[in-house]
Design a protein around this motif. Structure first.
Motif, PDB file in Angstrom:
ATOM      1  N   ASP A  48      23.344  -1.073  16.514  1.00 53.63           N
ATOM      2  CA  ASP A  48      22.451   0.066  16.670  1.00 53.63           C
ATOM      3  C   ASP A  48      23.085   1.351  16.148  1.00 53.63           C
ATOM      4  OD1 ASP A  48      24.247   0.113  18.774  1.00 53.63           O
ATOM      5  OD2 ASP A  48      22.768   0.386  20.331  1.00 53.63           O
ATOM      6  N   CYS A  60      20.544   4.328  16.125  1.00 57.60           N
ATOM      7  CA  CYS A  60      19.203   3.839  16.452  1.00 57.60           C
ATOM      8  C   CYS A  60      19.129   3.615  17.961  1.00 57.60           C
ATOM      9  CB  CYS A  60      18.930   2.529  15.726  1.00 57.60           C
ATOM     10  SG  CYS A  60      19.110   2.638  13.947  1.00 57.60           S
ATOM     11  N   ALA A  61      18.072   4.109  18.578  1.00 61.29           N
ATOM     12  CA  ALA A  61      17.924   3.972  20.030  1.00 61.29           C
ATOM     13  C   ALA A  61      16.440   3.972  20.379  1.00 61.29           C
ATOM     14  CB  ALA A  61      18.646   5.116  20.742  1.00 61.29           C
ATOM     15  N   PRO A  62      16.106   3.493  21.581  1.00 55.87           N
ATOM     16  CA  PRO A  62      14.700   3.446  21.986  1.00 55.87           C
ATOM     17  C   PRO A  62      14.058   4.822  22.156  1.00 55.87           C
ATOM     18  CG  PRO A  62      16.087   2.193  23.517  1.00 55.87           C
ATOM     19  CD  PRO A  62      16.983   2.865  22.546  1.00 55.87           C
ATOM     20  N   ASN A  63      14.896   5.852  22.405  1.00 55.54           N
ATOM     21  CA  ASN A  63      14.352   7.197  22.573  1.00 55.54           C
ATOM     22  C   ASN A  63      15.400   8.238  22.166  1.00 55.54           C
ATOM     23  OD1 ASN A  63      16.007   7.843  24.992  1.00 55.54           O
ATOM     24  ND2 ASN A  63      14.739   6.238  25.935  1.00 55.54           N
ATOM     25  N   ILE A  64      14.975   9.472  22.041  1.00 59.46           N
ATOM     26  CA  ILE A  64      15.841  10.564  21.588  1.00 59.46           C
ATOM     27  C   ILE A  64      17.009  10.783  22.547  1.00 59.46           C
ATOM     28  CG2 ILE A  64      15.945  13.054  21.124  1.00 59.46           C
ATOM     29  CD1 ILE A  64      14.463  11.559  18.983  1.00 59.46           C
ATOM     30  N   ALA A  65      16.766  10.695  23.832  1.00 52.55           N
ATOM     31  CA  ALA A  65      17.825  10.941  24.813  1.00 52.55           C
ATOM     32  C   ALA A  65      18.975   9.944  24.655  1.00 52.55           C
ATOM     33  CB  ALA A  65      17.257  10.876  26.230  1.00 52.55           C
ATOM     34  N   GLU A  66      18.656   8.672  24.485  1.00 50.92           N
ATOM     35  CA  GLU A  66      19.709   7.665  24.320  1.00 50.92           C
ATOM     36  C   GLU A  66      20.428   7.816  22.986  1.00 50.92           C
ATOM     37  OE1 GLU A  66      18.792   3.585  25.505  1.00 50.92           O
ATOM     38  OE2 GLU A  66      17.071   4.384  26.607  1.00 50.92           O
ATOM     39  N   TRP A  68      20.851  10.653  21.363  1.00 51.86           N
ATOM     40  CA  TRP A  68      21.695  11.841  21.499  1.00 51.86           C
ATOM     41  C   TRP A  68      22.944  11.501  22.305  1.00 51.86           C
ATOM     42  CZ3 TRP A  68      24.104  14.788  25.077  1.00 51.86           C
ATOM     43  CH2 TRP A  68      24.569  16.025  24.670  1.00 51.86           C
TER      44      TRP A  68
END
Length: 113
Positions: A48, A60-66, A68
């Motif tokens: 990822d 690459c992550a499921p959402n912006i918070a992860e 970041w």
């Protein structure tokens, strides 16, 4: 990143990324067509985080918070070896002449041991 591994597991922070990174040694620039995007996706594989030669990193992550959070700690993990590597290249030189006399006269000098 031009030689060697882009991430050296030199501290506990780096271990967060163990087995999660890939290296794209053939990065050619912007993905202006689907072929370059497909090639980058293939380089990522199951990872990822991908380090792209002569460019940078993509998280690459499921959402912006992860994403970041990973990028923040990845920067910290890369900072440790970046700061430590120069210390391997230089070792303290024993002072000579007037400098040696002055250094040895200081309390706690390592050269008095």
């Amino acid at each position: 990143m031009t030689e060697g591994d882009p991430l050296i597991f030199a501290g506990q922070t780096a271990l967060k990324f163990y087995g999660r990174t890939a290296v794209d040694r053939n990065y050619n620039g912007l993905a202006l067509d689907a072929r370059e995007g497909d090639r980058i996706a293939a380089a990522i594989g199951d990872a990822d985080i991908v380090f792209m030669k002569h460019h940078g990193v993509m998280v690459c992550a499921p959402n912006i918070a992860e994403a970041w959070d990973d990028l923040y700690y990845l920067e910290r993990a890369c900072e440790v070896p970046t700061l430590a590597l120069p210390s391997r290249l230089r070792s303290p030189k024993r002072p000579t002449g007037k400098c040696a006399k002055e250094t040895r006269s200081r309390p706690g000098s390592i050269w008095n041991r």
